[in-house]
Design a protein around this motif. Structure first.
Motif, PDB file in Angstrom:
ATOM      1  N   SER A  80      36.207  -1.562 -19.137  1.00 37.69           N
ATOM      2  CA  SER A  80      35.247  -2.361 -18.382  1.00 37.69           C
ATOM      3  C   SER A  80      35.815  -2.820 -17.035  1.00 37.69           C
ATOM      4  CB  SER A  80      34.832  -3.590 -19.196  1.00 37.69           C
ATOM      5  OG  SER A  80      35.942  -4.454 -19.376  1.00 37.69           O
ATOM      6  N   ARG A 135      35.296  -3.423  -6.632  1.00 27.93           N
ATOM      7  CA  ARG A 135      34.253  -2.752  -7.408  1.00 27.93           C
ATOM      8  C   ARG A 135      34.332  -1.235  -7.218  1.00 27.93           C
ATOM      9  NH1 ARG A 135      31.168  -3.127 -11.916  1.00 27.93           N
ATOM     10  NH2 ARG A 135      29.265  -1.899 -11.685  1.00 27.93           N
ATOM     11  N   LEU A 139      35.332   1.936  -9.948  1.00 26.09           N
ATOM     12  CA  LEU A 139      34.449   3.075 -10.198  1.00 26.09           C
ATOM     13  C   LEU A 139      35.119   4.394  -9.830  1.00 26.09           C
ATOM     14  CD1 LEU A 139      31.116   1.520  -8.852  1.00 26.09           C
ATOM     15  CD2 LEU A 139      31.749   1.888 -11.249  1.00 26.09           C
ATOM     16  N   LYS A 147      28.064   6.053  -8.754  1.00 25.86           N
ATOM     17  CA  LYS A 147      27.751   4.627  -8.755  1.00 25.86           C
ATOM     18  C   LYS A 147      28.354   3.892  -7.562  1.00 25.86           C
ATOM     19  CE  LYS A 147      27.000   4.049 -13.720  1.00 25.86           C
ATOM     20  NZ  LYS A 147      27.301   3.229 -14.915  1.00 25.86           N
ATOM     21  N   ARG A 300      25.575 -10.810  -9.357  1.00 27.94           N
ATOM     22  CA  ARG A 300      26.218  -9.752 -10.141  1.00 27.94           C
ATOM     23  C   ARG A 300      25.848  -8.378  -9.612  1.00 27.94           C
ATOM     24  NH1 ARG A 300      25.102 -10.653 -16.207  1.00 27.94           N
ATOM     25  NH2 ARG A 300      26.573 -12.330 -15.716  1.00 27.94           N
ATOM     26  N   GLU A 302      24.587  -4.676  -9.841  1.00 26.76           N
ATOM     27  CA  GLU A 302      23.674  -3.936 -10.705  1.00 26.76           C
ATOM     28  C   GLU A 302      24.430  -2.781 -11.352  1.00 26.76           C
ATOM     29  OE1 GLU A 302      20.589  -4.593 -11.386  1.00 26.76           O
ATOM     30  OE2 GLU A 302      19.711  -5.758  -9.736  1.00 26.76           O
ATOM     31  N   GLU A 303      24.211  -2.545 -12.618  1.00 26.12           N
ATOM     32  CA  GLU A 303      24.865  -1.411 -13.299  1.00 26.12           C
ATOM     33  C   GLU A 303      24.129  -0.113 -12.995  1.00 26.12           C
ATOM     34  OE1 GLU A 303      27.670  -1.318 -14.837  1.00 26.12           O
ATOM     35  OE2 GLU A 303      28.028  -3.482 -14.663  1.00 26.12           O
TER      36      GLU A 303
END
Length: 303
Positions: A80, A135, A139, A147, A300, A302-303
């Protein structure tokens, strides 16, 4: 007959004396147990009073910054974003933040640790940039290239998957478009060039529009406090611990700032007893060493 009575009286006397002795011994034993219990309580209190949250030998957020007594880290999946942030490498304890030009940012009770990641030599890696970088690096390392995307301040979406194909951005005023001008590639050097492009044309205003609002009591690692404006600020939640008995939560914050500088783990100026941890019950306003946020500023990815 007289001898028999005397013998009985002696036996009764002996029993009485023995009983008194046993009772006295029992009282002494209870007093000793009480003293021992008091000593154990004292030792526990003493351990709590002298507990050091910072472990100078720790090399990551998880090993350097320990939970206060009674708290434990929340469970996270190994792959995660939360686990990635906890494992961010830290420079040696006591290190100072270095700016993009090699100068030192003196530590005036601002930070307790410095993230050991290079930031380049341009004045680009500032507050929102550091958040986007963390972030995107997560990824990229997970090979989730599709993403990785951010919007310029003018709203144009820049996908890393297009950058990988060798496409590059042309920016003319408010006009932005792709052009094929390089060979397809996906080296870390290419990724960093993409991030510097994002740093140059995106910021707190554009990032705030991309993130979704989150209620404070639903805070997760990786959430971002962001003050939306051209001259705003952004900081990221990099860890959370929870009280086993009460469910109360504490969190850690990281930021970069202006001019471009290394990412740092912030101190808590509001409560030195738990610093650098912050209580999730901070109220309507969160005060950090160099900026204040409203509770409604939490957002937050977005996934």
């Amino acid at each position: 007959m007289e001898k028999a009575k005397m013998k009985v009286l002696l036996n009764i006397g002996f029993i009485l004396i023995l009983t008194l002795c046993l009772q006295a011994c029992g009282q002494d034993l209870k007093q000793t147990e009480t003293k021992n219990n008091d000593a154990n309580v004292f030792d526990t209190i003493k351990q709590q009073e002298t507990f050091e949250i910072i472990n100078p030998d720790g090399t990551t957020i998880q090993t350097r910054i320990l939970p206060p007594p009674g708290f434990q880290r929340t469970k996270q999946h190994d792959s995660s974003f939360a686990a990635y942030l906890r494992q961010l490498p830290l420079k040696p304890h006591g290190s100072e933040v270095i700016l993009y030009n090699g100068e030192v940012k003196p530590n005036y009770d601002v930070y307790v640790a410095v993230v050991d990641l290079p930031i380049g030599n341009k004045d680009l890696h500032q507050c929102a940039d550091a958040v986007m970088r963390l972030r995107a690096e997560y990824l990229w390392k997970r090979k989730l290239y599709d993403k990785i995307h951010f919007n310029f301040t003018n709203g144009f979406r820049v996908d890393y998957s297009e950058w990988m194909k060798g496409k590059r951005m042309v920016v003319k005023g408010n006009t932005t478009y792709w052009t094929q001008s390089a060979a397809p590639s996906n080296t870390y050097n290419d990724f960093w060039k993409y991030m510097e492009l994002i740093f140059n044309y995106a910021g707190t205003l554009s990032l705030s529009k991309e993130l979704k609002p989150v209620e404070i009591n639903k805070m997760e690692i990786g959430d971002v406090f962001i003050h939306r404006s051209l001259a705003g600020h952004a900081i990221i939640v990099v860890d959370i611990v929870e009280d086993i008995a009460t469910g109360k939560k504490l969190f850690l914050l990281a930021q970069s700032y202006m001019p471009a500088q290394e990412t740092q783990i912030l101190q808590n100026p509001n409560d030195t007893k738990i610093s650098p941890w912050y209580s999730i019950d901070f109220g309507e306003r969160l005060n950090t060493p160099e900026w204040s946020f409203e509770a409604t500023d939490l957002k937050r990815f977005e996934e």
